[in-house]
Motif scaffolding. Structure first.
Motif, PDB file in Angstrom:
ATOM      1  N   ALA A  20       0.989  -1.204  -0.010  1.00 41.28           N
ATOM      2  CA  ALA A  20       0.139   0.081   0.256  1.00 41.28           C
ATOM      3  C   ALA A  20       0.995   1.435  -0.006  1.00 41.28           C
ATOM      4  N   ARG A  21       1.885   1.071   0.791  1.00 40.95           N
ATOM      5  CA  ARG A  21       2.920   2.435   0.860  1.00 40.95           C
ATOM      6  C   ARG A  21       3.380   2.619  -0.456  1.00 40.95           C
ATOM      7  N   PHE A  22       3.874   1.453  -1.354  1.00 37.36           N
ATOM      8  CA  PHE A  22       4.597   1.834  -2.323  1.00 37.36           C
ATOM      9  C   PHE A  22       3.523   2.222  -3.614  1.00 37.36           C
ATOM     10  N   VAL A  23       2.619   1.831  -3.474  1.00 35.00           N
ATOM     11  CA  VAL A  23       1.567   2.505  -4.693  1.00 35.00           C
ATOM     12  C   VAL A  23       1.224   3.736  -4.332  1.00 35.00           C
ATOM     13  N   SER A  24       0.903   4.240  -3.185  1.00 33.74           N
ATOM     14  CA  SER A  24       0.720   5.543  -2.761  1.00 33.74           C
ATOM     15  C   SER A  24       2.043   6.467  -2.889  1.00 33.74           C
ATOM     16  N   ALA A  25       3.205   6.085  -2.607  1.00 36.08           N
ATOM     17  CA  ALA A  25       4.299   6.807  -2.779  1.00 36.08           C
ATOM     18  C   ALA A  25       4.679   7.002  -4.409  1.00 36.08           C
ATOM     19  N   ALA A  26       4.428   6.144  -5.098  1.00 33.75           N
ATOM     20  CA  ALA A  26       4.835   5.840  -6.451  1.00 33.75           C
ATOM     21  C   ALA A  26       3.806   6.985  -7.427  1.00 33.75           C
ATOM     22  N   HIS A  27       2.711   6.959  -7.125  1.00 31.62           N
ATOM     23  CA  HIS A  27       1.680   7.833  -7.589  1.00 31.62           C
ATOM     24  C   HIS A  27       1.309   9.162  -7.051  1.00 31.62           C
ATOM     25  N   ALA A  28       2.079   9.586  -5.991  1.00 32.11           N
ATOM     26  CA  ALA A  28       1.979  10.600  -5.171  1.00 32.11           C
ATOM     27  C   ALA A  28       0.355  10.890  -4.767  1.00 32.11           C
ATOM     28  N   LEU A  29      -0.103   9.896  -4.208  1.00 31.48           N
ATOM     29  CA  LEU A  29      -1.591   9.714  -3.926  1.00 31.48           C
ATOM     30  C   LEU A  29      -1.521  10.495  -2.632  1.00 31.48           C
ATOM     31  N   VAL A  89      -5.032  12.626  -0.156  1.00 25.31           N
ATOM     32  CA  VAL A  89      -6.397  12.858   0.559  1.00 25.31           C
ATOM     33  C   VAL A  89      -7.163  13.253  -0.619  1.00 25.31           C
ATOM     34  N   SER A  90      -6.897  14.150  -1.272  1.00 22.34           N
ATOM     35  CA  SER A  90      -7.848  14.465  -2.431  1.00 22.34           C
ATOM     36  C   SER A  90      -8.082  13.640  -3.653  1.00 22.34           C
ATOM     37  N   ASP A  91      -7.329  12.617  -3.443  1.00 24.80           N
ATOM     38  CA  ASP A  91      -7.358  11.612  -4.791  1.00 24.80           C
ATOM     39  C   ASP A  91      -8.571  10.657  -4.355  1.00 24.80           C
ATOM     40  N   ARG A  92      -9.196  10.303  -5.652  1.00 21.27           N
ATOM     41  CA  ARG A  92     -10.286   9.417  -5.667  1.00 21.27           C
ATOM     42  C   ARG A  92     -10.049   8.486  -6.923  1.00 21.27           C
ATOM     43  N   VAL A  93      -9.822   7.165  -6.435  1.00 24.43           N
ATOM     44  CA  VAL A  93      -9.856   6.204  -7.951  1.00 24.43           C
ATOM     45  C   VAL A  93     -11.130   5.804  -8.249  1.00 24.43           C
ATOM     46  N   LEU A  94     -11.298   5.319  -9.579  1.00 27.04           N
ATOM     47  CA  LEU A  94     -12.381   4.631  -9.898  1.00 27.04           C
ATOM     48  C   LEU A  94     -11.906   2.905  -9.946  1.00 27.04           C
ATOM     49  N   ALA A  95     -12.433   2.354  -8.991  1.00 28.33           N
ATOM     50  CA  ALA A  95     -12.075   1.139  -8.558  1.00 28.33           C
ATOM     51  C   ALA A  95     -12.975  -0.109  -9.143  1.00 28.33           C
ATOM     52  N   VAL A  96     -12.607  -0.414 -10.340  1.00 27.59           N
ATOM     53  CA  VAL A  96     -13.384  -1.419 -11.140  1.00 27.59           C
ATOM     54  C   VAL A  96     -12.940  -2.824 -11.218  1.00 27.59           C
ATOM     55  N   ASN A 123      -4.630  -6.855  -7.103  1.00 26.43           N
ATOM     56  CA  ASN A 123      -4.606  -5.566  -7.392  1.00 26.43           C
ATOM     57  C   ASN A 123      -5.585  -4.924  -6.998  1.00 26.43           C
ATOM     58  N   ALA A 124      -6.841  -5.128  -6.598  1.00 22.45           N
ATOM     59  CA  ALA A 124      -7.797  -4.375  -6.137  1.00 22.45           C
ATOM     60  C   ALA A 124      -7.862  -4.209  -4.623  1.00 22.45           C
ATOM     61  N   GLN A 125      -7.233  -5.371  -4.119  1.00 21.93           N
ATOM     62  CA  GLN A 125      -7.378  -5.399  -2.610  1.00 21.93           C
ATOM     63  C   GLN A 125      -6.135  -4.430  -2.175  1.00 21.93           C
ATOM     64  N   ILE A 126      -4.698  -4.411  -2.816  1.00 23.02           N
ATOM     65  CA  ILE A 126      -3.749  -3.633  -2.256  1.00 23.02           C
ATOM     66  C   ILE A 126      -3.665  -2.175  -2.967  1.00 23.02           C
ATOM     67  N   VAL A 127      -4.085  -2.332  -4.283  1.00 19.84           N
ATOM     68  CA  VAL A 127      -3.805  -0.903  -4.930  1.00 19.84           C
ATOM     69  C   VAL A 127      -5.142   0.140  -4.668  1.00 19.84           C
ATOM     70  N   THR A 128      -6.275  -0.393  -4.756  1.00 20.34           N
ATOM     71  CA  THR A 128      -7.363   0.466  -4.468  1.00 20.34           C
ATOM     72  C   THR A 128      -7.843   0.517  -2.827  1.00 20.34           C
ATOM     73  N   LEU A 185     -12.264   5.896  -2.693  1.00 21.45           N
ATOM     74  CA  LEU A 185     -12.548   5.212  -3.968  1.00 21.45           C
ATOM     75  C   LEU A 185     -14.014   5.002  -4.218  1.00 21.45           C
ATOM     76  N   LEU A 186     -14.377   4.820  -5.642  1.00 20.92           N
ATOM     77  CA  LEU A 186     -15.472   4.856  -6.085  1.00 20.92           C
ATOM     78  C   LEU A 186     -15.696   3.178  -6.659  1.00 20.92           C
ATOM     79  N   MET A 187     -16.596   2.478  -5.880  1.00 20.61           N
ATOM     80  CA  MET A 187     -16.410   1.183  -6.230  1.00 20.61           C
ATOM     81  C   MET A 187     -18.065   0.536  -6.935  1.00 20.61           C
ATOM     82  N   PRO A 188     -18.033   0.678  -8.113  1.00 19.57           N
ATOM     83  CA  PRO A 188     -19.215   0.119  -8.864  1.00 19.57           C
ATOM     84  C   PRO A 188     -19.149  -1.486  -8.459  1.00 19.57           C
ATOM     85  N   ARG A 189     -20.171  -2.277  -8.611  1.00 19.18           N
ATOM     86  CA  ARG A 189     -20.268  -3.670  -8.390  1.00 19.18           C
ATOM     87  C   ARG A 189     -19.230  -4.470  -9.461  1.00 19.18           C
TER      88      ARG A 189
END
Length: 518
Positions: free
Chosen positions: A200-209, A211-218, A225-230, A241-245
């Motif tokens: 989780a840290r590596f993803v956040s740091a790599a993409h400079a994410l 509190v204002s960021d929102r991911v479309l989690a499909v 990928n979904a478990q860690i990255v989103t 995160l915005l998580m549609p079914r």
């Protein structure tokens, strides 16, 4: 340089358990929105997630599930699935997500092998869960829940005394993930709290994410990928995160615009379908908040990469991760001018190297071999498989990924194939991806996958499966002639099958070895 020691290898450890991540967010930003379920309009704040996790803890105690025991989830994306996923780990139990694509016989093996004590299933998945349990001989208890609802205590346990379970330690198991099992039985990957928090840290740091960021989690929550990255990276950096079914190409852009998403997390198959869909500019959708699109889980075709950026005006950051590394391994830089199309990027958060298959020596830049990884995100090992673990991880902590590739002089890695998927024709090693990319240049081809088949003369021959774009036509003769112009006669597939779809795993990664079996 023999080993790529990225400048970010020393990323500060920070919280090293899922409970610590959750408690930090619940204290620092209790009312901030963490998750939005667009179909129902329901939202979950960080404090709401912490309350849901406490209920999960009480629920597990009521069912007699002890710390360290496994709890399986067979649920579609949504508020319930995320609450249970985070809550089980925060309570010191081990979560085992089950694929919604698997058949009862496949699930039965995972249920039995994992020794899970409890299975949470959505109402639509309950029949499959019951069938799997009947086949497994497991004594696991099944709890059917509302996939769109909140975690709730059963009436029989509502009055039970409750005290929060002991906090898990960084080295305790948090997640037991079973690989897709394209050959033989799936292997259970044991990831500790320290592993998943590092990912989780590596993803956040790599993409400079932030509190204002929102991911479309499909992506489906039963995939790493979904478990860690989103889910966990968003918990780590405090975004939402915005998580549609499920993924829908027709609804994708309107969801991103309406809910003001700042980044996208997809796989190459989804990019192919988006390219074949409606242009968002035709509907006047506002996508100016989107910073980038992250692609992972399988190599992205350079043709699709360039076409996506040209058509939608959104830069793609190609990355790479493994279940065994809690998702992230490589990432392209944020700066567009530093990215390299065709590469999943540079090592980020961990070390990487290229090793000769025969001698085991570390290879110089430009030489092809097996990619190996070492870092805080590398798994503890395979569940109940010490010999497999010993083969996969060296005594000094290097993970053999089974991926083939090379590194260039700038530290960017390039993937040429999987060790098990390598085609050896007449003694020459041929990377299936080279064949794929040639076929994808054909205007009628939407997806392509080359693979090796036994041949008396050459040892192996090349064949391929393709999916055509809707409304466009081609045939085997035309495609073979096209390949001969692109690749030459030796690398042209002797047979090309036109299929309605390619076999894929939970993440959308093409499973070439299943094509060999057909």
């Amino acid at each position: 340089m023999d080993v790529e020691a990225d400048s970010e290898v020393g990323i500060k450890a920070g919280q090293q358990t899922v409970r610590a991540l959750l408690e930090r967010r619940a204290v620092e930003s209790p009312d901030a929105v963490y998750l939005i379920a667009p179909e129902t309009g329901r939202q979950l704040s960080f404090s709401g997630l912490a309350q849901a996790a406490a209920t999960v803890d009480a629920l597990l105690q009521a069912h007699g599930v002890a710390s360290g025991e496994r709890v399986a989830l067979l649920l579609p994306n949504g508020l319930q699935a995320v609450s249970l996923f985070v809550g089980v780990m925060a309570a010191g139990r081990v979560v085992t997500p089950l694929s919604l694509l698997a058949q009862p016989a496949q699930l039965a093996w995972v249920i039995e092998h994992s020794g899970c004590r409890l299975i949470f299933a959505g109402s639509e998945q309950a029949a499959t869960a019951r069938a799997a349990l009947a086949l497994s001989g497991s004594a696991a208890e099944l709890v059917v829940v509302d996939a769109d609802g909140e975690v709730a205590m059963p009436d029989s346990a509502a009055e039970a005394p409750y005290r929060q379970s002991a906090a898990p330690a960084a080295g305790d198991a948090a997640l037991l993930m079973y690989t897709s099992g394209t050959t033989g039985r799936p292997k259970g990957v044991v990831l500790t709290h320290a592993n998943v928090c590092a990912g989780a840290r590596f993803v956040s740091a790599a993409h400079a994410l932030g509190v204002s960021d929102r991911v479309l989690a499909v992506l489906p929550l039963y995939h790493i990928n979904a478990q860690i990255v989103t889910v966990l990276a968003t918990l780590q950096h405090g975004g939402s995160l915005l998580m549609p079914r499920r993924f829908s190409a027709s609804a994708f852009w309107s969801l991103a615009a309406d809910y003001r998403c700042t980044w996208l997390n997809v796989v190459p198959t989804m990019i192919a379908y988006l390219l074949d869909g409606t242009d968002p500019s035709a509907g006047g959708l506002g996508l100016t908040r989107l910073r980038f699109c992250r692609s992972a889980s399988a190599p992205l075709s350079p043709e699709h990469h360039r076409a996506f950026e040209a058509r939608f005006g959104i830069g793609i950051i190609e990355t790479m991760g493994l279940t065994e590394t809690a998702a992230p391994v490589f990432s392209n830089p944020l700066a567009a001018e530093r990215r390299k199309i065709g590469s999943p990027g540079q090592a980020f958060g961990n070390e990487a190297r290229i090793v000769d298959l025969a001698s085991g020596t570390v290879l110089p830049d430009g030489a092809a071999g097996e990619i190996q990884i070492r870092g805080a995100n590398v798994m503890r090992g395979y569940f109940r498989a010490p010999e497999e673990t010993a083969r996969a991880i060296s005594s000094d902590g290097w993970l053999r990924t089974g991926d083939l590739g090379y590194r260039d002089g700038d530290g960017f890695y390039f993937i040429t194939g999987r060790l098990k998927e390598l085609i050896i024709k007449g003694g020459e090693n041929i990377a299936p991806r080279e064949i794929d990319e040639a076929l994808l240049k054909h205007p009628a081809v939407l997806e392509a996958a080359a693979f090796g088949v036994a041949d008396a003369a050459y040892g192996q021959e090349i064949e391929a499966g393709v999916v055509l774009k809707p409304g466009l036509a081609s045939d085997e003769a035309e495609l073979r002639a096209f390949c001969q112009r692109e690749l030459g006669r030796f690398k042209t597939p002797r047979a090309i099958r036109i299929l309605s779809e390619l076999p894929k795993g939970p993440s959308g990664k093409v499973q070439r070895l299943r094509l060999q079996e057909d």
